[in-house]
Design a protein around this motif. Structure first.
Motif, PDB file in Angstrom:
ATOM      1  N   GLU A 576       1.203  -1.170   0.216  1.00 42.48           N
ATOM      2  CA  GLU A 576      -0.116   0.444   0.022  1.00 42.48           C
ATOM      3  C   GLU A 576       0.896   1.165  -0.228  1.00 42.48           C
ATOM      4  O   GLU A 576       0.613   1.906  -0.694  1.00 42.48           O
ATOM      5  CB  GLU A 576      -0.931  -0.492   1.393  1.00 42.48           C
ATOM      6  CG  GLU A 576      -1.677   1.139   1.265  1.00 42.48           C
ATOM      7  CD  GLU A 576      -2.712   1.101   2.619  1.00 42.48           C
ATOM      8  OE1 GLU A 576      -2.223   0.602   3.370  1.00 42.48           O
ATOM      9  OE2 GLU A 576      -3.564   2.365   2.446  1.00 42.48           O
ATOM     10  N   LYS A 577       2.245   1.557   0.697  1.00 47.02           N
ATOM     11  CA  LYS A 577       2.529   2.065   1.117  1.00 47.02           C
ATOM     12  C   LYS A 577       3.555   3.019  -0.500  1.00 47.02           C
ATOM     13  O   LYS A 577       4.106   3.800  -0.634  1.00 47.02           O
ATOM     14  CB  LYS A 577       3.850   2.148   2.044  1.00 47.02           C
ATOM     15  CG  LYS A 577       3.050   2.107   3.740  1.00 47.02           C
ATOM     16  CD  LYS A 577       4.593   2.593   4.328  1.00 47.02           C
ATOM     17  CE  LYS A 577       4.147   1.801   5.449  1.00 47.02           C
ATOM     18  NZ  LYS A 577       4.109   0.787   6.204  1.00 47.02           N
ATOM     19  N   ASN A 578       3.671   1.493  -1.107  1.00 46.71           N
ATOM     20  CA  ASN A 578       4.852   1.397  -2.109  1.00 46.71           C
ATOM     21  C   ASN A 578       3.614   1.360  -3.338  1.00 46.71           C
ATOM     22  O   ASN A 578       4.722   2.282  -4.753  1.00 46.71           O
ATOM     23  CB  ASN A 578       5.228   0.354  -2.414  1.00 46.71           C
ATOM     24  CG  ASN A 578       6.806   1.444  -1.251  1.00 46.71           C
ATOM     25  OD1 ASN A 578       7.920   2.135  -1.506  1.00 46.71           O
ATOM     26  ND2 ASN A 578       6.916  -0.195  -0.100  1.00 46.71           N
ATOM     27  N   CYS A 579       2.860   1.708  -3.677  1.00 47.19           N
ATOM     28  CA  CYS A 579       1.951   1.653  -4.694  1.00 47.19           C
ATOM     29  C   CYS A 579       2.171   3.475  -4.918  1.00 47.19           C
ATOM     30  O   CYS A 579       1.860   3.990  -4.115  1.00 47.19           O
ATOM     31  CB  CYS A 579       0.293   1.878  -4.783  1.00 47.19           C
ATOM     32  SG  CYS A 579      -0.423   1.604  -5.959  1.00 47.19           S
TER      33      CYS A 579
ATOM     34  N   LYS B 357      13.074   2.825  -4.124  1.00 48.14           N
ATOM     35  CA  LYS B 357      11.062   1.805  -3.048  1.00 48.14           C
ATOM     36  C   LYS B 357       9.618   3.168  -3.826  1.00 48.14           C
ATOM     37  O   LYS B 357      11.121   4.497  -3.831  1.00 48.14           O
ATOM     38  CB  LYS B 357      11.263   1.607  -1.849  1.00 48.14           C
ATOM     39  CG  LYS B 357      11.145   0.050  -1.545  1.00 48.14           C
ATOM     40  CD  LYS B 357      11.361  -0.497   0.159  1.00 48.14           C
ATOM     41  CE  LYS B 357      11.827  -1.492   0.018  1.00 48.14           C
ATOM     42  NZ  LYS B 357      11.563  -1.563   1.522  1.00 48.14           N
ATOM     43  N   VAL B 358       9.031   3.223  -3.961  1.00 46.84           N
ATOM     44  CA  VAL B 358       8.059   4.373  -3.763  1.00 46.84           C
ATOM     45  C   VAL B 358       8.262   4.690  -2.506  1.00 46.84           C
ATOM     46  O   VAL B 358       7.743   6.220  -2.182  1.00 46.84           O
ATOM     47  CB  VAL B 358       6.720   3.716  -4.517  1.00 46.84           C
ATOM     48  CG1 VAL B 358       5.949   4.832  -4.578  1.00 46.84           C
ATOM     49  CG2 VAL B 358       6.859   2.890  -5.501  1.00 46.84           C
ATOM     50  N   SER B 359       7.731   4.254  -1.653  1.00 47.97           N
ATOM     51  CA  SER B 359       7.813   5.228  -0.422  1.00 47.97           C
ATOM     52  C   SER B 359       9.025   6.105  -0.479  1.00 47.97           C
ATOM     53  O   SER B 359       8.916   7.111   0.217  1.00 47.97           O
ATOM     54  CB  SER B 359       7.600   4.595   0.837  1.00 47.97           C
ATOM     55  OG  SER B 359       8.911   3.777   1.083  1.00 47.97           O
ATOM     56  N   LYS B 362       8.555   8.678  -2.871  1.00 51.88           N
ATOM     57  CA  LYS B 362       7.888   9.762  -2.092  1.00 51.88           C
ATOM     58  C   LYS B 362       8.533  10.779  -1.419  1.00 51.88           C
ATOM     59  O   LYS B 362       7.731  11.764  -1.926  1.00 51.88           O
ATOM     60  CB  LYS B 362       6.522   9.233  -1.450  1.00 51.88           C
ATOM     61  CG  LYS B 362       5.610   8.473  -2.096  1.00 51.88           C
ATOM     62  CD  LYS B 362       4.227   7.824  -2.178  1.00 51.88           C
ATOM     63  CE  LYS B 362       3.312   7.366  -2.470  1.00 51.88           C
ATOM     64  NZ  LYS B 362       2.064   6.512  -1.960  1.00 51.88           N
TER      65      LYS B 362
END
Lengths: 643, 375
Positions: A576-579, B357-359, B362
């Motif tokens: 969820e965090k990495n979407c 990583k996307v996190s 961001k």
């Protein structure tokens, strides 16, 4: 710096450098190739310096920044001489430990040692690690011994002695004879014998003549030239100076890709320091031979790596190829005789001069002599640069040196030769790797990229990738290449989107043959290879895409959907965090689900899902047969799935 | 831009079509030799075979340096020198003399010659002397401005770049040059050039408009280009390196810099444009403050570079090759950075990241945006 005026001066300098160095003294080397720098090796080097100072070890320990060691997948690499203890993947925090344990107490730091994948056995010495053990490192070996910014390091290991030998003991004919005898073939792709090139250039009665190092390594996935220029630029310079002497040239160029800033920097330093020593410039070593080198930065165009295109670029024009009815060896740069070879080929020259053609010929196969550096990348455990004798089998390279495929996946193919090459499936793993065997197998040597693919690599997508690359890079001058690639890309795009038609495969084959016949330069002539060789070996994958709208490898995103298996899901919320599109959320039962409407199928969730859970599954988006009749936009996989 | 609001005339530059050097000598071989040597040195020169014709030429084309033969038929060198210093003292004159005697040299120096060359002289000697003369003339012009001989004009405080403002500012800048001795013909050719530039910028570069780029910045850019070209000794074959250097300074290649290069090196604009279009390195659009590059090499492709691109692209709301509306990020795809071990690899402002990583991304992007807002 003193100017060296004779081979004797060089010898004295070497002796004085060597006499100041104790081979038994502890020396910590930190790899500073681009790969390791990206892992933070610069900080590690600084930390070592501080730590050594802090523990007052400056008197007993040397610290050296070196070129690329080749084992890039496990960087940053630290090797401690004279024991050659090898630490992998160290971080800044490990430095204090290494200094106090290994250097002071002579103990090992176990957690940083290499562990065998299967047996779990720890290996201390760098030479015993399988990745290095099965290689024959001639060109790359020196990378680990010298600081690329210091010419003294290169001279200490015998550098520039080949120039002294050539200028004072041999005449030009001897030199060309020796290189011809060694049968050194161009490492840039074509495999043309270097000695023959030299002789042609030499015999043209036109002056001035030029020599060029081609360091426009455009082949995606290959980086051996970068590593050599970064790690040991003097070796390339020495080769080039020898070549210039052989053909009678007084001006040389090094064409470096702009994407390689460190290689550019180190080459610049190398040229300056060599000039200060009198190893470059006027009256080299007092021999009366003058030679100058200019660096030319490339500006990012694959086709500019082609010899005639590269010469256009050096002249300050658009780097497009021209027909080569007359060889560039005869009419090249500014229509003068020009001898062009790539970095690795030039780097071989000093070794042949020093050790002789017979030594060189003792390595390799009948028609391919010496060693070749490959960049072993992709789905492979030990990623890195591998130097092996010509004729080593693919199996040895992939399994012994490369350590096989990660995550217990199944091997599918190796791609060699870059965008001009082809794929070699499992049943071809035992062919010996040399120029002729690879061509026979429908691929080519290229500059030495070796991309390993596993069961999760889609071969149609791979072909599409290469054709997209080539369509972008084609200069558009000749129609077979420009239009052929455009049409191929159109067909491959529709196949990977699941809207391919019957007859598409045959059409691709027909287009490919036409391009091979009719294109102007090597780029166009070899461009269909990725398509033709994937069709030859993996026709079933093409058929699955066309007939069933199914991507067997689960790659082509129009044909797949991502899905979270509620039974395996640990509810950790990482996905969820990495979407990036916030497509993942909890439903009323606290189970994570993917909203197919907003999913862009980037695979982020899959890459972060913990290994023990492995809850993300790729499924084929089922598409009913009548979908063929619908307009393209309506066959989005998601709509079908949600019904 | 810190040059804004400053005195314009401190950045005089050479306009197109200006002759750098006028050679006045009655010997054809000397004239021709000088012309060729000056051309290799990157100077535009014109030739006159006697004093009268020479002075006419000087009046027309207003050079910065004049080479005068001392002994000529008709009006002799001394007379020419006197007229020259009356006409414009900032023109530097160099005397060519066959006698080489100290006497005549001293005499010429008294009436304003700054240097003399004794026949026969080498091309190196000639260029050395002319180079020095150019510098002298430059400082003489600047001196005139600071001493108030030429009245300095002030350009208004920051004005947005639309056609009207560009023209207005352009007129002021040109007025400045006019007062420095630029002739009417050149004035209009400069004006025409600036007009087309203004149109081009106002239409095509809406973003630049927001950044309040004024005509002063354009002048600044052109001076930068001049310096770079000079650094390479006006050689045509280093064109690609020149363009790369310009881009390194400006972050992209504005069309006025390309046109300037075309004029200075005498290479057709179409050729320059085709080169810029051909090579991936060059950008014809302004780029953001942070350059994000994603490697699309084969090794990265096999390990999921396409997915990484999708992620970053959707996070930033920018397609590959584009820049966001805030001019913060430019997203680019690169064909192999040669760090295949890190695949898939992404580079943010020269810093390599392996499969970020996307996190983390961001956080990082938010950080950049926050920083920019607060500053």
């Amino acid at each position: 710096m003193i100017k060296l005026n004779s081979p004797h001066d060089l010898e004295i300098l070497r002796e004085s450098i060597v006499s100041k160095r104790d081979p038994n003294r502890t020396c910590v080397t930190v790899c500073s190739g681009t790969g390791c720098l990206a892992y933070g090796s610069h900080d590690i080097f600084r930390e070592f310096r501080l730590e050594i100072e802090k523990q007052r070890l400056g008197e007993e320990v040397d610290l050296r920044r070196t070129g690329c060691h080749g084992f890039c997948g496990r960087g940053p690499l630290i090797v401690i001489f004279p024991e050659k203890i090898c630490y992998l993947g160290a971080q800044k925090e490990d430095v204090a430990d290494i200094v106090s344990k290994t250097i002071v107490d002579k103990e090992l730091v176990d957690r940083l040692l290499y562990k065998d994948f299967e047996t779990g056995e720890q290996i201390t010495r760098i030479d015993d690690i399988p990745f290095y053990k099965y290689q024959k490192r001639i060109l790359l070996d020196n990378n680990a011994l010298i600081d690329p910014e210091k010419i003294d390091d290169y001279i200490a290991i015998g550098g520039y002695s080949a120039i002294a030998k050539v200028l004072f003991e041999w005449n030009r004919d001897d030199l060309i004879k020796e290189i011809k005898e060694a049968n050194l073939r161009g490492r840039g792709g074509g495999g043309f014998p270097m000695g023959v090139k030299w002789e042609t250039t030499r015999n043209v009665p036109v002056d001035p003549k030029y020599v060029i190092v081609n360091a426009d390594e455009g082949d995606p996935g290959a980086y051996m030239d970068r590593s050599l220029l970064e790690g040991n630029p003097h070796c390339v310079l020495e080769g080039l100076i020898i070549g210039a002497y052989a053909v009678g040239s007084q001006e040389g160029f090094i064409y470096v890709r702009d994407e390689y800033p460190l290689a550019l920097e180190n080459t610049k330093i190398a040229i300056e320091t060599a000039r200060e020593y009198g190893l470059l410039g006027e009256n080299i070593l007092g021999s009366g031979f003058d030679f100058e080198i200019t660096i030319h930065r490339g500006a990012g165009a694959f086709v500019s790596g082609e010899s005639s295109a590269l010469m256009n670029a050096v002249e300050g024009r658009v780097g497009e190829p021209r027909p080569k009815y007359i060889h560039t060896s005869v009419k090249g740069l500014w229509d003068r005789p020009t001898c062009l070879n790539n970095v690795e080929t030039w780097a071989n020259v000093p070794f042949i001069v020093n050790k002789g053609a017979d030594w060189f010929k003792s390595i390799g196969t009948e028609n391919s002599k010496g060693t070749k550096i490959f960049s072993l990348v992709g789905k492979i455990n030990n990623t890195g640069l591998v130097e092996v004798p010509m004729g080593t089998t693919l199996r040895e390279i992939v399994y012994h040196i490369g350590g096989g495929i990660p995550n217990a996946k199944k091997f599918k193919a190796v791609q060699t030769g870059g965008p001009s090459g082809g794929v070699l499936p499992e049943d071809m793993l035992d062919i010996p790797v040399d120029f002729d065997a690879l061509t026979e197998a429908g691929s080519m040597m290229g500059s030495g990229g070796m991309i390993v693919m596993d069961e999760n690599t889609c071969m149609v997508d791979t072909a599409r990738y290469y054709i997209e690359f080539l369509a972008h890079e084609s200069c558009g001058k000749c129609i077979p290449c420009r239009e052929g690639l455009r049409q191929m890309l159109r067909i491959l795009n529709s196949i990977t989107r699941g809207v391919g038609k019957e007859g598409d495969i045959e059409l691709l084959e027909e287009l490919g043959e036409m391009m091979q016949e009719a294109s102007l330069c090597a780029l166009g002539k070899t461009a269909p290879n990725p398509v033709l060789s994937t069709i030859r070996h993996f026709r079933d994958e093409y058929e699955a895409h066309i007939n069933e709208a199914r991507c067997p490898a689960g790659v082509c995103k129009e044909l797949i959907i991502y899905h979270i298996n509620p039974e395996d899901c640990l509810r950790c919320g990482l996905c969820e965090k990495n979407c990036p599109t916030n497509a993942i959320s909890k439903d009323e039962d606290e189970v994570y689900v993917i909203n197919q409407e907003s999913c862009i199928k980037c695979g982020s969730c899959m890459s972060v899902c913990p290994e023990k859970a492995n809850a993300i599954v790729v499924e084929n988006a089922f598409r009913p047969p009548f979908a063929n009749d619908l307009p393209k936009t309506d066959v989005a996989a998601t709509t079908i799935y949600s019904t | 831009m810190d040059t804004q609001g400053e005195i314009v005339s401190q950045s005089p530059y050479q306009g197109p079509g200006i002759t750098d050097v006028v050679v006045i000598d009655d010997e054809e071989s000397i004239c021709e030799g000088c012309r060729q040597t000056l051309e290799t040195g990157g100077y535009r020169s014109e030739i006159a075979r006697d004093g009268i014709q020479g002075l006419k030429l000087v009046e027309q084309s207003h050079p910065r340096v004049v080479l005068v033969d001392l002994k000529m038929q008709g009006m002799n060198g001394m007379e020419v020198l006197t007229k020259l210093s009356e006409f414009d003292p900032s023109i530097v004159s160099i005397v060519i003399t066959g006698y080489g005697s100290i006497d005549s040299a001293v005499e010429t120096m008294k009436i304003g010659a700054s240097d003399f060359l004794t026949k026969p002289f080498t091309p190196e000697k000639l260029l050395e002397s002319v180079n020095r003369g150019m510098e002298l003339s430059q400082s003489a012009r600047e001196k005139r401005v600071t001493e108030g001989t030429a009245q300095p004009l002030r350009v208004p405080e920051k004005a947005p770049l639309n056609k009207q403002n560009v023209l207005l500012n352009g007129l002021e800048v040109l007025g400045q040059y006019y007062s420095l001795g630029l002739k009417e013909r050149q004035f209009f050719s400069e004006l025409k050039y600036l007009e087309s530039e203004a149109e081009h910028h106002a239409e095509r570069l809406g973003r630049v408009e927001e950044k309040e780029k004024t005509v002063l910045d354009i002048v600044h850019d052109l001076r930068l280009v001049d310096n770079i070209i000079q650094g390479y000794g006006y050689k045509k074959n280093v064109l690609i390196q020149i363009l790369m250097d310009i881009q390194a300074e400006l972050n992209w290649l504005p069309s006025h810099t390309l046109k300037w290069v075309s004029m200075r090196l005498n290479i057709p604009y179409a050729n320059i444009y085709s080169i810029v279009n051909f090579y991936n390195v060059f950008n014809l659009e302004p780029r953001g403050d942070h350059i994000i590059e994603i490697c699309m090499g084969t090794a990265c492709h096999v390990r999921g570079a396409a997915g990484l691109m999708e992620r970053v692209s959707s996070l930033l709301g920018v397609q590959p090759g584009e820049t966001d509306s805030e001019m913060l990020f430019t997203l680019k795809s690169v064909r192999c950075m040669g760090c295949c071990a890190l695949a898939p690899v992404m580079k943010i402002d020269e810093q390599y990241n392996s499969n970020p990583k996307v996190s983390d991304l961001k956080k990082r992007f938010d950080n950049y945006m926050g920083k920019e807002e607060s500053s």
